[in-house]
Write an enzyme that holds these catalytic residues in place. Structure first.
Site, PDB file in Angstrom:
ATOM      1  CG  ASP A   1      -0.348  -0.031   2.519  1.00  0.00           C
ATOM      2  OD1 ASP A   1       0.881  -0.207   2.596  1.00  0.00           O
ATOM      3  OD2 ASP A   1      -1.069   0.130   3.528  1.00  0.00           O
ATOM      4  CB  SER A   2       4.581   1.703  -0.057  1.00  0.00           C
ATOM      5  OG  SER A   2       4.787   0.599  -0.918  1.00  0.00           O
TER       6      SER A   2
ATOM      7  CG  ASP B   1       0.461  -4.108   2.034  1.00  0.00           C
ATOM      8  OD1 ASP B   1       0.575  -5.030   2.869  1.00  0.00           O
ATOM      9  OD2 ASP B   1       1.280  -3.170   1.938  1.00  0.00           O
TER      10      ASP B   1
ATOM     11  CE  LYS C   1       3.306  -5.988   3.614  1.00  0.00           C
ATOM     12  NZ  LYS C   1       2.779  -4.909   4.490  1.00  0.00           N
TER      13      LYS C   1
ATOM     14  CD  GLU D   1       0.835  -1.586   7.905  1.00  0.00           C
ATOM     15  OE1 GLU D   1       0.575  -0.844   8.884  1.00  0.00           O
ATOM     16  OE2 GLU D   1       1.255  -1.166   6.815  1.00  0.00           O
TER      17      GLU D   1
ATOM     18  CD  GLU E   1       8.165  -0.495   7.295  1.00  0.00           C
ATOM     19  OE1 GLU E   1       7.221  -1.215   6.897  1.00  0.00           O
ATOM     20  OE2 GLU E   1       8.362   0.672   6.891  1.00  0.00           O
TER      21      GLU E   1
HETATM   22  O1  KIV Z   1       3.570  -1.109   1.651  1.00  0.00           O
HETATM   23  C1  KIV Z   1       4.693  -1.606   1.469  1.00  0.00           C
HETATM   24  O2  KIV Z   1       5.328  -1.402   0.433  1.00  0.00           O
HETATM   25  C2  KIV Z   1       5.230  -2.459   2.519  1.00  0.00           C
HETATM   26  C3  KIV Z   1       6.653  -2.902   2.410  1.00  0.00           C
HETATM   27  C4  KIV Z   1       7.588  -1.809   2.290  1.00  0.00           C
HETATM   28  C5  KIV Z   1       7.019  -3.898   3.424  1.00  0.00           C
HETATM   29  O3  KIV Z   1       4.539  -2.796   3.427  1.00  0.00           O
END
Ligand code: KIV
Length: 273
Positions: A49-50, A88, A118, A120, A187
């Site tokens: 989600d970055s 994510d 994924k 968090e 992280e």
């Molecule tokens: O959102 C993302 O790109 C991430 C990674 C940097 C681990 O969670």
């Protein structure tokens, strides 16, 4: 044995089996074209989600929607052939209850064709992780500095600088493993803590800003390739794509302004004469 030599796609169980073996190579990918370039070299492509910050210009990952993740997730799945594509779960799409998480994660899996999601959070997400795994959704967990909680952390700060913080972060990692996560991203934690968690867990740890002590590493592709202007201190630049793109655009603009473009080879003659 390296998963790079196997033709079939990497699955969550393959990745789980890499604990203590050859280090896991992971990168973020948001698009089909960059996914296709990275795929032969990577075990995992994470549609992080970055992407909200890196390609959509948001100040944090919080505004990213499930629809946006599905859009980018499907693009990456179309570009990848072998790497495990993990997508994510965005902020607000899974925290309310295990049922909410299943509704969102099942959409991500079905609509993108990815191999895992994924999410968090550590101990607080353990029940949800167990719920998803029991219903056929492989989960990669994410502990330590979790960017969706940036406002409760008071910024993107390294975790575990105080020895007193270690116990809770380690307990988070153990909780997600016990709940059934097949791997965990760690992280922004100090090296001795990352090393301790990696030693304790039976699932692979994938570090970002968490030292070389982890079972694998992940970086944001645009950061390591030099496409983002400012990067965290721990990021090593492996290319200068931003500079290369700037030079290419500048050369194109110069050609257009000097009427050197299009060249003769690109002049289409009318066909109707
Ligand atoms: O959102 C993302 O790109 C991430 C990674 C940097 C681990 O969670």
């Amino acid at each position: 044995m390296s998963t790079q030599s196997t033709a079939r796609p990497v699955g969550a169980t393959d990745l789980r089996a890499r604990k203590g073996g050859e280090p896991i190579v992971a990168l973020t990918a948001y698009l089909a074209n960059t996914a296709a370039i990275a795929d032969p070299h990577c075990d995992v492509l994470l549609v992080g989600d970055s992407l909200g910050m890196v390609v959509h210009g948001y100040p944090s990952t919080l505004p990213v929607s499930l629809e946006l993740m599905i859009l980018h997730g499907s693009a990456v799945v179309r570009g990848a052939r072998r790497a495990l594509v993990a997508v994510d779960m965005p902020f607000g799409s899974y925290e309310a209850s295990p049922e909410q998480a299943f509704a969102s994660a099942s959409r991500v899996m079905a609509e993108t064709g990815c191999g895992a999601v994924k999410l968090e959070g550590g101990a607080r997400m353990a029940e949800t992780i167990a719920f998803l795994v029991a219903r056929g959704i492989p989960v990669m967990a994410h502990v330590g500095l979790t960017p969706q909680a940036v406002h409760t952390f008071g910024g993107f700060k390294t975790q575990g600088r105080e020895r007193a913080q270690w116990e809770a972060i380690e307990a988070d990692a153990i909780a997600v493993e016990t709940a059934g996560a097949f791997s965990v991203v760690i992280e922004g934690v100090v090296e001795p803590l990352a090393a301790r968690i990696t030693e304790t867990l039976a699932i692979p740890t994938i570090g970002i800003g968490a030292s070389a002590a982890c079972d694998g590493q992940i970086l944001v592709m645009e950061d390591m390739a030099g496409l983002t202007p400012r990067v965290p201190r721990f990021v090593k630049r492996y290319g200068e794509l931003g500079t290369a793109l700037d030079e290419a655009v500048r050369a194109y603009a110069d050609d257009v302004r000097a009427r050197r473009f299009p060249g003769e080879a690109h002049v289409y003659a009318p066909t109707s004469e």
